[in-house]
Design a protein around this motif. Structure first.
Motif, mmCIF file in Angstrom:
data_model
loop_
_atom_site.group_PDB
_atom_site.id
_atom_site.type_symbol
_atom_site.label_atom_id
_atom_site.label_comp_id
_atom_site.label_asym_id
_atom_site.label_seq_id
_atom_site.Cartn_x
_atom_site.Cartn_y
_atom_site.Cartn_z
ATOM 1 N N VAL A 1 2.386 6.768 -7.081
ATOM 2 C CA VAL A 1 1.308 7.575 -7.589
ATOM 3 C C VAL A 1 1.889 9.088 -7.480
ATOM 4 C CG1 VAL A 1 -0.861 8.563 -7.264
ATOM 5 C CG2 VAL A 1 -0.660 5.873 -7.414
ATOM 6 N N ILE A 2 2.186 9.168 -6.283
ATOM 7 C CA ILE A 2 3.059 10.473 -5.888
ATOM 8 C C ILE A 2 4.306 10.732 -6.913
ATOM 9 C CG2 ILE A 2 4.283 11.940 -4.326
ATOM 10 C CD1 ILE A 2 2.406 10.741 -2.182
ATOM 11 N N TRP A 3 4.910 9.662 -6.979
ATOM 12 C CA TRP A 3 6.256 9.967 -8.066
ATOM 13 C C TRP A 3 5.753 10.135 -9.305
ATOM 14 C CZ3 TRP A 3 8.237 6.726 -11.957
ATOM 15 C CH2 TRP A 3 9.412 7.059 -12.290
ATOM 16 N N LEU A 4 4.934 9.462 -9.910
ATOM 17 C CA LEU A 4 4.369 9.498 -11.270
ATOM 18 C C LEU A 4 3.728 10.815 -11.453
ATOM 19 C CD1 LEU A 4 3.704 8.069 -13.845
ATOM 20 C CD2 LEU A 4 1.645 7.469 -13.233
ATOM 21 N N ARG B 1 0.836 -1.160 -0.078
ATOM 22 C CA ARG B 1 0.004 0.075 -0.174
ATOM 23 C C ARG B 1 0.890 1.193 -0.122
ATOM 24 N NH1 ARG B 1 -3.183 -0.437 4.717
ATOM 25 N NH2 ARG B 1 -3.976 -2.246 3.765
ATOM 26 N N TRP B 2 1.801 1.250 1.093
ATOM 27 C CA TRP B 2 2.766 2.468 0.953
ATOM 28 C C TRP B 2 3.464 2.465 -0.442
ATOM 29 C CZ3 TRP B 2 2.128 6.445 3.976
ATOM 30 C CH2 TRP B 2 1.437 6.371 5.375
ATOM 31 N N LEU B 3 3.858 1.611 -1.082
ATOM 32 C CA LEU B 3 4.644 1.663 -2.215
ATOM 33 C C LEU B 3 3.856 2.052 -3.523
ATOM 34 C CD1 LEU B 3 6.969 -1.639 -2.394
ATOM 35 C CD2 LEU B 3 7.731 0.828 -2.245
ATOM 36 N N ALA B 4 2.661 1.748 -3.375
ATOM 37 C CA ALA B 4 1.417 2.292 -4.537
ATOM 38 C C ALA B 4 1.158 3.892 -4.183
ATOM 39 C CB ALA B 4 0.287 1.527 -4.272
ATOM 40 N N ILE B 5 1.128 4.241 -3.004
ATOM 41 C CA ILE B 5 0.931 5.683 -2.770
ATOM 42 C C ILE B 5 2.130 6.193 -3.414
ATOM 43 C CG2 ILE B 5 0.585 7.357 -0.897
ATOM 44 C CD1 ILE B 5 -1.059 5.427 0.452
#
Length: 124
Positions: A23-26, A16-20
């Motif tokens: 998304v922020i990095w993208l 979950r933290w990696l997905a957030i």
């Protein structure tokens, strides 16, 4: 002894933290300047719109609010320009034109003003 920690590193939490983070990095890579600018412009418009509406309404009201006297009974009151209304004192239907009240009469009616003439005695 059991440690009670609020942060548990399990595979679901890490994903979950990696997905957030992804998304922020993208979004950061694409560029968020336009999004922030659009929110600031929208917020500014929401703050300025009531002020502009109030000033515009006051300007319109100053141009269209007419204070004059009734041509029949001379009662002074206020009306909006280019409207029809009734005198609150005598009930005469009036029309507001060019900043003055005018009687609302059918076409072909001739307005006559009475003039008082003092009588004089003529001696023979």
């Amino acid at each position: 002894m059991r440690l009670n920690s609020s942060l548990q590193f399990t595979l679901g939490n890490i994903a979950r933290w990696l997905a957030i983070f992804a998304v922020i990095w993208l979004l950061g890579a694409v560029g968020l300047g336009w999004l922030v600018n659009s929110f600031l412009i929208l917020f500014g418009l929401l703050l300025l719109a009531p002020v502009i509406a109030f000033v515009g309404f006051r300007w319109w009201l100053a141009r269209n609010l007419i204070q004059d006297k009734c041509p029949v009974c001379r009662y002074e009151f206020t009306g909006l320009n280019k409207t029809q209304l009734q005198c609150p004192s005598c009930g005469e239907p009036l029309k507001v034109e060019q900043g003055h009240f005018h009687r609302l009469t059918p076409p072909g009616t001739i307005e006559v003003q009475a003039v008082e003439v003092k009588s004089q005695q003529v001696e023979d």
